[in-house]
Design a protein around this motif. Structure first.
Motif, short mmCIF file in Angstrom:
data_model
loop_
_atom_site.label_atom_id
_atom_site.label_comp_id
_atom_site.label_asym_id
_atom_site.label_seq_id
_atom_site.Cartn_x
_atom_site.Cartn_y
_atom_site.Cartn_z
N ILE A 276 -3.11 -22.66 -10.49
CA ILE A 276 -2.42 -21.36 -10.56
C ILE A 276 -3.16 -20.35 -9.69
CG2 ILE A 276 -1.64 -19.48 -12.07
CD1 ILE A 276 -1.67 -21.58 -14.39
N LEU A 277 -2.45 -19.79 -8.72
CA LEU A 277 -3.03 -18.77 -7.85
C LEU A 277 -2.59 -17.41 -8.40
CD1 LEU A 277 -3.19 -19.24 -4.03
CD2 LEU A 277 -3.14 -17.00 -5.04
N ALA A 278 -3.55 -16.73 -9.03
CA ALA A 278 -3.22 -15.54 -9.81
C ALA A 278 -3.94 -14.32 -9.27
CB ALA A 278 -3.62 -15.78 -11.26
N THR A 279 -3.63 -13.17 -9.85
CA THR A 279 -4.29 -11.93 -9.47
C THR A 279 -5.10 -11.39 -10.65
OG1 THR A 279 -2.23 -10.82 -10.04
CG2 THR A 279 -2.62 -11.23 -7.71
N GLY A 288 -3.16 -22.35 -19.55
CA GLY A 288 -3.62 -23.68 -19.18
C GLY A 288 -3.74 -23.79 -17.68
N GLY A 289 -4.09 -24.94 -17.18
CA GLY A 289 -4.17 -25.15 -15.73
C GLY A 289 -5.46 -24.61 -15.14
N MET A 290 -5.63 -24.82 -13.83
CA MET A 290 -6.82 -24.34 -13.13
C MET A 290 -6.44 -23.00 -12.50
SD MET A 290 -8.58 -27.10 -13.58
CE MET A 290 -9.97 -26.54 -12.64
N VAL A 291 -6.97 -21.91 -13.04
CA VAL A 291 -6.57 -20.57 -12.60
C VAL A 291 -7.56 -20.02 -11.58
CG1 VAL A 291 -5.94 -18.25 -13.33
CG2 VAL A 291 -5.57 -20.19 -14.88
N PHE A 292 -7.10 -19.70 -10.39
CA PHE A 292 -7.94 -19.06 -9.39
C PHE A 292 -7.41 -17.65 -9.12
CE2 PHE A 292 -9.43 -23.15 -7.00
CZ PHE A 292 -10.17 -23.50 -8.12
N CYS A 293 -8.30 -16.68 -9.20
CA CYS A 293 -7.90 -15.29 -8.98
C CYS A 293 -8.26 -14.88 -7.55
CB CYS A 293 -8.63 -14.41 -9.99
SG CYS A 293 -8.35 -12.68 -9.71
N VAL A 294 -7.30 -14.34 -6.80
CA VAL A 294 -7.58 -13.94 -5.40
C VAL A 294 -7.89 -12.46 -5.23
CG1 VAL A 294 -6.46 -15.69 -3.99
CG2 VAL A 294 -5.10 -13.83 -4.93
N GLY A 295 -7.83 -11.69 -6.30
CA GLY A 295 -8.15 -10.27 -6.19
C GLY A 295 -7.09 -9.41 -6.84
N GLU A 296 -7.32 -8.11 -6.80
CA GLU A 296 -6.34 -7.18 -7.36
C GLU A 296 -5.10 -7.16 -6.49
OE1 GLU A 296 -7.79 -3.23 -8.23
OE2 GLU A 296 -9.70 -4.11 -8.85
N ARG A 297 -3.96 -7.03 -7.12
CA ARG A 297 -2.68 -7.13 -6.43
C ARG A 297 -2.55 -6.18 -5.24
NH1 ARG A 297 1.85 -7.68 -10.74
NH2 ARG A 297 0.83 -9.68 -11.00
N GLU A 298 -3.09 -4.98 -5.40
CA GLU A 298 -2.92 -3.99 -4.33
C GLU A 298 -4.06 -4.01 -3.31
OE1 GLU A 298 -2.10 -0.18 -6.04
OE2 GLU A 298 -0.33 -0.95 -7.06
N ASP A 299 -5.04 -4.88 -3.53
CA ASP A 299 -6.20 -4.91 -2.64
C ASP A 299 -6.03 -6.02 -1.59
OD1 ASP A 299 -8.65 -5.01 -1.43
OD2 ASP A 299 -9.80 -5.30 -3.27
N LEU A 327 2.19 -12.25 -3.37
CA LEU A 327 1.03 -11.40 -3.05
C LEU A 327 1.42 -10.34 -2.02
CD1 LEU A 327 -1.55 -14.34 -2.69
CD2 LEU A 327 -1.21 -12.89 -4.70
N ALA A 328 2.65 -9.84 -2.19
CA ALA A 328 3.21 -8.97 -1.15
C ALA A 328 2.91 -7.49 -1.36
CB ALA A 328 4.73 -9.16 -1.10
N ASP A 329 2.45 -7.10 -2.56
CA ASP A 329 2.38 -5.67 -2.88
C ASP A 329 1.10 -4.98 -2.41
OD1 ASP A 329 4.78 -5.99 -4.09
OD2 ASP A 329 3.92 -6.35 -6.07
N ASN A 330 0.80 -5.08 -1.14
CA ASN A 330 -0.40 -4.43 -0.60
C ASN A 330 -0.19 -4.26 0.91
OD1 ASN A 330 -1.69 -6.81 0.91
ND2 ASN A 330 -1.20 -7.67 -1.09
N PRO A 331 -1.04 -3.46 1.55
CA PRO A 331 -0.81 -3.16 2.98
C PRO A 331 -0.84 -4.39 3.89
CG PRO A 331 -2.39 -1.63 2.02
CD PRO A 331 -2.15 -2.68 1.00
N LEU A 332 -1.50 -5.48 3.45
CA LEU A 332 -1.53 -6.69 4.28
C LEU A 332 -0.51 -7.72 3.79
CD1 LEU A 332 -5.36 -7.20 4.93
CD2 LEU A 332 -3.61 -6.23 6.44
N GLY A 333 0.42 -7.26 2.94
CA GLY A 333 1.39 -8.18 2.32
C GLY A 333 2.18 -9.01 3.32
N THR A 334 2.58 -8.40 4.44
CA THR A 334 3.37 -9.15 5.43
C THR A 334 2.56 -10.32 5.98
OG1 THR A 334 4.38 -7.06 6.06
CG2 THR A 334 4.72 -8.90 7.57
N ALA A 335 1.30 -10.05 6.33
CA ALA A 335 0.46 -11.12 6.90
C ALA A 335 0.12 -12.17 5.84
CB ALA A 335 -0.82 -10.52 7.47
#
Ligand code: TXA
Ligand code: MG
Length: 358
Positions: A276-279, A288-299, A327-335
């Motif tokens: 699970i790729l989560a924020t 359950g599952g293997m949860v990896f956090c990539v950061g705050e949604r807006e960061d 993971l679209a809700d941030n200034p780099l969302g497009t990239a």
């Protein structure tokens, strides 16, 4: 082949520490090095044998051109047949930095480097190690991202070792890269500048310098089956992929969490491990599952720098299927979403409160 590894402390390094790597580049050898975006796999751009070795080491299709890295703006005149005034304006405003320009190539640039095209991609990185290395080598450095073709780009020397150890001459280990996503690519050969790959330099930043700028149509469609040909050949391949299939789950946050939790239960019953790729906002909600956090949604900066490392991380967990939040809700969302969609092979599941797990 034995791959030499040279560790550089970017806080206080002496140029002499890069002398051997620079010599190797000049001699036609392959050297991976850090840039501010991702690690590059470098070779002398004017040496066709060396450029051909890049394709072989990465397992990269030979029609996918390489970016030529420079340390001085004056190189533009030698690499490009014509340098439009827009290129100088962009260079002045945004180089050195994470921006690649596509220009008509000069006679001097071999077609092995440009994947057979009459255009050349040029970038002047801001990373101090990259910049010193290119300058000291005395050559222009063709460098794709230093990953095996199809795998996520490399943002740490450990990733480069994982993919290319034994296949290249040297790795310059300068620690983790700053941005974590590849450069923005802008094509200046047409009437209107076209963004072929979104990155840290946004459309707004380009428009400020150029006036008008558009996205390549291939970026605006969400399906690879659309009959639009990507103008950056590299954008047409499945890319950035972890080993397990990846699905992007779109919808209201609570619906997404509920869907992924239900899917993890169902997968576990079938003996499958769920990644699970989560924020930051949601990671504690997964049961359950293997949860990896990539950061705050807006960061966006944090998510960008963690994304490829996280995608690679799933391979080590033995995950059989991976779900990611949008993971679209941030200034780099497009990239960021451009890379995530490719990693997912454009598989998106839209969920609502009544959704059954498939
Ligand atoms: O940040 C970056 O750009 C990194 C670092 C190492 O500088 N490099 C990188 O290279 O991402 P690579 O090879 O992984 O991606 C280059 C992209 C590919 O999609 C390729 O098709 C496109 O640039 N490209 C290169 N030359 C081109 C050209 N003449 N016309 C259109 N697209 C081109
Ligand atoms: Mg690449």
């Amino acid at each position: 082949m034995k791959t030499e590894i040279i560790k550089i402390d970017r806080e206080r390094f002496e140029e002499s520490e890069l002398a051997k790597a620079a010599e190797y580049l000049k001699d036609g050898k392959l050297v991976a090095f850090p840039t501010e975006t991702v690690y590059g796999l470098g070779a002398n751009a004017f040496d066709t044998t060396a450029a051909a070795r890049i394709y072989a080491a990465k397992g990269r299709p030979s029609d996918n051109p390489l970016i030529v890295h420079i340390a001085d703006v004056n190189a533009l005149g030698e690499l490009a047949g014509e340098v439009p005034e827009t290129a100088y304006r962009l260079a002045e405003a945004l180089w050195p930095g994470p921006l690649t320009m596509i220009l008509k190539k000069s006679e001097k640039v071999p077609k092995t480097t440009t994947g057979g095209l009459d255009t050349v991609a040029v970038r002047m990185p801001s990373d101090e190690i990259a910049s010193a290395l290119i300058r000291m080598s005395g050559v222009y450095v063709a460098a794709p991202s230093a990953n095996l073709s199809g795998r996520p780009s490399t943002t740490k020397a450990e990733h480069v070792i994982e993919d290319l150890n034994g296949k290249i001459d040297m790795i310059v280990d300068g620690g983790a890269t700053e941005i974590g996503l590849e450069s923005t690519i802008v094509d200046l050969t047409g009437e209107v500048p076209l963004i072929l790959r979104p990155g840290y330099i946004t459309a707004e930043m380009l428009a400020e310098v150029l006036g008008e700028v558009r996205f390549d149509e291939a970026l605006l469609t969400h399906s690879p089956s659309e009959p639009i040909v990507a103008r950056a050949p590299g954008m047409k391949y499945r890319h950035y992929a972890p080993k397990a299939p990846l699905y992007i789950i779109e919808g209201k946050s609570e619906d997404v969490v509920r869907y992924i939790n239900a899917a993890a239960v169902k997968n576990a019953a079938e003996g499958k491990i769920t990644g699970i790729l989560a924020t930051e906002e949601t990671s504690h909600l997964y049961k359950g599952g293997m949860v990896f956090c990539v950061g705050e949604r807006e960061d966006g900066n944090t998510i960008a720098s963690a994304l490829f490392d996280t995608l690679r991380g799933f391979d080590e967990t033995g995950a059989n299927v991976i779900y990611s939040e949008s993971l679209a809700d941030n200034p780099l969302g497009t990239a960021i979403m451009n890379r995530l969609l490719k990693a997912a092979g454009y598989h998106i599941i839209h969920v609502n409160s009544k959704e059954e797990v498939i």
